[in-house]
Design an enzyme around this catalytic site. Structure first.
Site, PDB file in Angstrom:
ATOM      1  N   ARG A  55      39.782  42.935  40.523  1.00  0.00           N
ATOM      2  CA  ARG A  55      38.730  42.303  41.323  1.00  0.00           C
ATOM      3  C   ARG A  55      37.890  43.343  42.052  1.00  0.00           C
ATOM      4  O   ARG A  55      36.686  43.169  42.223  1.00  0.00           O
ATOM      5  CB  ARG A  55      39.350  41.337  42.343  1.00  0.00           C
ATOM      6  CG  ARG A  55      40.060  40.159  41.739  1.00  0.00           C
ATOM      7  CD  ARG A  55      40.775  39.349  42.812  1.00  0.00           C
ATOM      8  NE  ARG A  55      41.790  38.461  42.239  1.00  0.00           N
ATOM      9  CZ  ARG A  55      42.590  37.693  42.956  1.00  0.00           C
ATOM     10  NH1 ARG A  55      42.508  37.701  44.282  1.00  0.00           N
ATOM     11  NH2 ARG A  55      43.490  36.927  42.366  1.00  0.00           N
TER      12      ARG A  55
ATOM     13  N   GLU B 194      33.193  32.337  37.659  1.00  0.00           N
ATOM     14  CA  GLU B 194      33.040  31.962  39.065  1.00  0.00           C
ATOM     15  C   GLU B 194      32.516  33.130  39.891  1.00  0.00           C
ATOM     16  O   GLU B 194      32.805  34.288  39.596  1.00  0.00           O
ATOM     17  CB  GLU B 194      34.396  31.515  39.611  1.00  0.00           C
ATOM     18  CG  GLU B 194      34.355  31.035  41.062  1.00  0.00           C
ATOM     19  CD  GLU B 194      35.753  30.809  41.616  1.00  0.00           C
ATOM     20  OE1 GLU B 194      35.918  29.831  42.359  1.00  0.00           O
ATOM     21  OE2 GLU B 194      36.664  31.604  41.321  1.00  0.00           O
TER      22      GLU B 194
END
Length: 454
Positions: free
Chosen positions: A85, A152
């Site tokens: 991430r 997303e």
């Protein structure tokens, strides 16, 4: 930004060409998320999606296969590990090759797009990438090369709640590059679903803050070519307010995206501290399903009864999907709501959103105006770790559990809006009592002996 061939940091895999990627996506024998949501909306049903992600490839495939076989969700999830991430792909790769079970998600970039395609080809339902990356270019390119067309995040909501020192200018630029590629793919007949993460820091997020940020991201994405947008709202705890917020999404889409992409409301089941007791946690999951149904969500992202304990088992994930489907069943069509009270709450939520983002939407340099608004405190994210938002706004719950603004700080609210928030809150005067109240409000369900359904 044009599609480009890159060498990924961890696996050094060269990406396939855009033409090859489009051919692979079209060859998949499964619906895309955009198609699935359009069909669900036409039927008046709610799509169900769990969260799931583990480090090893075989383990990830087994997890997806078991969830699919035992619970039949409409959409499957690849939750990405925390190292990936934040762009630490080499670190994720080292752990993947030494102890993959230590990763808290699937390191797609480290595995590479060929393994991503393997997951895609060996599952029946479409895959969605859930992560939390402020700078997401490599992950997005690997996802698309894997044939995954649901992604997303955004430059605000995947930065300020997750990172401390990533400038908004950099994260917004990254997500604009991603959205430009979505536009290019749309021209080739490939519709990428882009979900805006309204959950933010997950607890005590006033509905208007969540919706203002997601709509700013949605407006940006639409201008850059995205054709399918999902506006995700986090279940806050007061069902009337949550239903009103979900229903407001359609009205706000008509105002800010009148001729643009398809827009679908999404509910994330409660993202705050969960009850440790299985029965109470299950009641909260059931409540989330009911709120999604009654609020008109197109999709609900589920939780499990093991949320308070760590990464959930397959069994808990399956149970959460099944329980949510129970709440979505027609047997609950008899439930009657106070429609006048919901309409009144909608009116105030929409007014707050308009007051927050209208001063930005009309500005010539739209993205610069967003950055400046956060610097000046005209936009804010409560409890954010980022140094690029002030964090001066203080939310609390009113006596009914609805989330209000105790301090609006520098938000550009009218005096009427500020007064309404003041009048909604019980009086608390001592600073120590305010802190105790905020702590209680954060643990609203974790500390409750009962869950109030409606």
């Amino acid at each position: 930004m044009a599609w480009k061939t890159v060498h990924l940091m961890a696996q050094k895999q060269e990406l396939p060409t855009l033409a090859d990627t489009c051919h692979f996506i079209k060859s998949l024998n499964k619906p895309c998320v955009a198609q699935l949501l359009a069909e669900a909306k036409g039927r008046g049903t709610v799509a169900v999606q769990p969260r799931s992600g583990v480090g090893g490839h075989d383990e990830m495939l087994e997890l997806l296969s078991r969830i699919e076989a035992e619970a039949n969700p409409d959409i499957l999830t690849l939750t990405i590990d925390s190292y990936s991430r934040l762009g630490r792909f080499d670190h994720a790769s080292r752990i993947l090759h030494t102890n993959p079970a230590a990763l808290n998600g699937y390191p797609l970039v480290s595995h590479g797009w060929r393994r991503g395609r393997d997951l895609n080809e060996r599952t029946k339902q479409p895959l969605d990438i859930r992560h939390g990356s402020p700078i997401a270019d490599h992950l997005f390119e690997t996802a698309i090369a894997s044939g995954i067309t649901s992604f997303e995040g955004g430059g605000i909501a995947y930065n300020l709640p997750y990172a401390k020192k990533v400038p908004l200018e950099e994260s917004i630029a990254s997500w604009r590059r991603i959205d430009h590629i979505c536009g290019e793919l749309a021209d080739q007949g490939i519709i990428v679903s882009r979900e805006m993460f309204g959950t933010l820091t997950a607890v005590l997020i006033p509905p208007s803050t969540s919706l203002a940020i997601t709509f700013l991201e949605a407006i940006s994405a639409a201008r850059d070519g995205v054709r399918c947008l999902l506006i995700a709202y986090p279940q806050g705890g007061n069902s009337l307010q949550d239903i009103a917020a979900l229903r407001s999404i359609e009205s706000l889409a008509r105002r800010y995206l009148p001729l643009g992409p398809s827009v679908y409301p999404v509910l994330h089941q409660y993202m705050g501290p969960f009850p440790r007791d299985k029965a109470k946690a299950s009641a909260l999951i059931l409540l989330g399903g009911l709120v999604a149904k009654l609020g008109g969500a197109a999709k609900v992202v589920t939780k499990t009864y093991e949320e308070a304990l760590g990464i959930p088992t397959v069994e808990a994930n399956v149970d959460g999907i099944r329980l949510t489907r129970c709440a979505l069943a027609r047997i609950f069509d008899f439930i009657e709501l106070d429609e006048a009270a919901i309409a009144e709450e909608m009116r105030w939520i929409e007014r707050e959103v308009v007051e927050l983002i209208d001063p930005i939407v009309g500005v010539g340099d739209f993205h610069k105006a967003i950055v400046e608004a956060f610097k000046a405190g005209r936009l804010d994210v409560p409890f954010s770790p980022s140094i690029f938002t002030l964090g001066d706004v203080i939310p609390v719950r009113d006596p009914q559990g609805a989330i209000r603004y105790l301090s609006c700080a520098g938000l550009p609210f009218s005096e009427t809006t500020r007064r309404r928030n003041r009048e909604s809150l019980r009086e608390t005067t001592a600073p120590k009592e305010k802190l105790r109240q905020i702590a209680r409000d954060v643990h609203f369900f974790a500390d409750q002996s009962d869950v109030y359904l409606l």
